[in-house]
Motif scaffolding. Structure first.
Motif, PDB file in Angstrom:
ATOM      1  N   LEU A  24       2.522   5.264   0.183  1.00  0.00           N
ATOM      2  CA  LEU A  24       3.786   5.042   0.877  1.00  0.00           C
ATOM      3  C   LEU A  24       3.527   4.367   2.213  1.00  0.00           C
ATOM      4  O   LEU A  24       2.555   4.693   2.904  1.00  0.00           O
ATOM      5  CB  LEU A  24       4.512   6.368   1.102  1.00  0.00           C
ATOM      6  N   TYR A  25       4.421   3.457   2.581  1.00  0.00           N
ATOM      7  CA  TYR A  25       4.315   2.706   3.829  1.00  0.00           C
ATOM      8  C   TYR A  25       5.662   2.677   4.531  1.00  0.00           C
ATOM      9  O   TYR A  25       6.706   2.640   3.889  1.00  0.00           O
ATOM     10  CB  TYR A  25       3.849   1.272   3.563  1.00  0.00           C
ATOM     11  N   THR A  31       7.864  -9.972  12.294  1.00  0.00           N
ATOM     12  CA  THR A  31       7.313 -11.036  13.128  1.00  0.00           C
ATOM     13  C   THR A  31       7.508 -12.385  12.438  1.00  0.00           C
ATOM     14  O   THR A  31       7.907 -12.454  11.280  1.00  0.00           O
ATOM     15  CB  THR A  31       5.813 -10.828  13.405  1.00  0.00           C
ATOM     16  N   ILE A  32       7.160 -13.434  13.173  1.00  0.00           N
ATOM     17  CA  ILE A  32       7.141 -14.787  12.632  1.00  0.00           C
ATOM     18  C   ILE A  32       5.705 -15.301  12.747  1.00  0.00           C
ATOM     19  O   ILE A  32       5.092 -15.200  13.806  1.00  0.00           O
ATOM     20  CB  ILE A  32       8.077 -15.722  13.442  1.00  0.00           C
ATOM     21  N   GLY A  48      -2.254  10.393   5.677  1.00  0.00           N
ATOM     22  CA  GLY A  48      -3.623   9.887   5.563  1.00  0.00           C
ATOM     23  C   GLY A  48      -4.302   9.602   6.885  1.00  0.00           C
ATOM     24  O   GLY A  48      -5.161   8.737   6.950  1.00  0.00           O
ATOM     25  N   GLY A  49      -3.919  10.289   7.949  1.00  0.00           N
ATOM     26  CA  GLY A  49      -4.593  10.093   9.234  1.00  0.00           C
ATOM     27  C   GLY A  49      -3.918   9.051  10.099  1.00  0.00           C
ATOM     28  O   GLY A  49      -2.720   8.823   9.996  1.00  0.00           O
ATOM     29  N   THR A  50      -4.716   8.408  10.942  1.00  0.00           N
ATOM     30  CA  THR A  50      -4.188   7.416  11.874  1.00  0.00           C
ATOM     31  C   THR A  50      -3.653   6.214  11.107  1.00  0.00           C
ATOM     32  O   THR A  50      -4.378   5.609  10.323  1.00  0.00           O
ATOM     33  CB  THR A  50      -5.287   6.946  12.846  1.00  0.00           C
ATOM     34  N   PRO A  51      -2.361   5.880  11.308  1.00  0.00           N
ATOM     35  CA  PRO A  51      -1.805   4.732  10.587  1.00  0.00           C
ATOM     36  C   PRO A  51      -2.387   3.411  11.096  1.00  0.00           C
ATOM     37  O   PRO A  51      -2.436   3.162  12.293  1.00  0.00           O
ATOM     38  CB  PRO A  51      -0.299   4.817  10.863  1.00  0.00           C
ATOM     39  N   ILE A  52      -2.881   2.616  10.185  1.00  0.00           N
ATOM     40  CA  ILE A  52      -3.408   1.291  10.517  1.00  0.00           C
ATOM     41  C   ILE A  52      -2.299   0.281  10.258  1.00  0.00           C
ATOM     42  O   ILE A  52      -1.738   0.260   9.162  1.00  0.00           O
ATOM     43  CB  ILE A  52      -4.641   0.950   9.664  1.00  0.00           C
ATOM     44  N   PRO A  53      -1.967  -0.548  11.245  1.00  0.00           N
ATOM     45  CA  PRO A  53      -0.910  -1.537  11.017  1.00  0.00           C
ATOM     46  C   PRO A  53      -1.379  -2.660  10.086  1.00  0.00           C
ATOM     47  O   PRO A  53      -2.510  -3.124  10.186  1.00  0.00           O
ATOM     48  CB  PRO A  53      -0.594  -2.068  12.412  1.00  0.00           C
ATOM     49  N   TRP A  54      -0.495  -3.042   9.197  1.00  0.00           N
ATOM     50  CA  TRP A  54      -0.727  -4.155   8.283  1.00  0.00           C
ATOM     51  C   TRP A  54       0.416  -5.143   8.462  1.00  0.00           C
ATOM     52  O   TRP A  54       1.488  -4.785   8.931  1.00  0.00           O
ATOM     53  CB  TRP A  54      -0.693  -3.671   6.827  1.00  0.00           C
ATOM     54  N   ASP A  55       0.159  -6.389   8.082  1.00  0.00           N
ATOM     55  CA  ASP A  55       1.269  -7.339   8.033  1.00  0.00           C
ATOM     56  C   ASP A  55       1.120  -8.182   6.777  1.00  0.00           C
ATOM     57  O   ASP A  55       0.024  -8.359   6.252  1.00  0.00           O
ATOM     58  CB  ASP A  55       1.345  -8.187   9.298  1.00  0.00           C
ATOM     59  N   ARG A  56       2.244  -8.624   6.281  1.00  0.00           N
ATOM     60  CA  ARG A  56       2.270  -9.393   5.039  1.00  0.00           C
ATOM     61  C   ARG A  56       3.453 -10.345   5.107  1.00  0.00           C
ATOM     62  O   ARG A  56       4.485 -10.021   5.683  1.00  0.00           O
ATOM     63  CB  ARG A  56       2.433  -8.433   3.865  1.00  0.00           C
ATOM     64  N   LYS A  57       3.308 -11.513   4.519  1.00  0.00           N
ATOM     65  CA  LYS A  57       4.452 -12.423   4.433  1.00  0.00           C
ATOM     66  C   LYS A  57       5.591 -11.693   3.737  1.00  0.00           C
ATOM     67  O   LYS A  57       5.391 -11.006   2.736  1.00  0.00           O
ATOM     68  CB  LYS A  57       4.094 -13.696   3.665  1.00  0.00           C
TER      69      LYS A  57
END
Length: 70
Positions: A24-25, A31-32, A48-57
Motif C-alpha cells: 500500500l502507498y 510535481t512536474i 514497513g518503517g520509515t517511508p521512502i518517497p518515490w515518484d512516478r510519471k
C-alpha cells in the motif's frame, strides 16, 4: 496530462495498492518533470518503517499498476 487533472485522479492522502507487490502507498504530492513537463506523482509506502518517497510519471501510476483503496 495536466497537473490539475492528476490532482483529481490521484488526490493527496489517498491510499493505493501496487498490483504486482500488493504493498500500500499513500499519495504525498504532485510535481512536474522539468525535462519533459510531464506530471508526476509522489508517494510513500504505508507501514514497513520509515517511508521512502518515490515518484512516478502520472501516466504510469494511473495505467492500472496501482488500484485506489479508499
Amino acid at each position: 496530462a495536466r497537473l490539475g487533472g492528476i490532482r483529481e485522479d490521484a488526490p493527496m492522502g489517498t491510499i493505493w495498492q501496487h498490483v504486482k507487490s500488493g504493498y500500500l502507498y499513500k499519495i504525498t504530492g504532485h510535481t512536474i518533470d522539468e525535462s519533459d513537463l510531464s506530471p508526476r506523482i509522489l508517494y510513500a509506502r504505508v507501514g514497513g518503517g520509515t517511508p521512502i518517497p518515490w515518484d512516478r510519471k502520472a501516466d504510469n501510476f494511473l495505467d492500472g499498476r496501482f488500484v485506489r483503496q479508499d
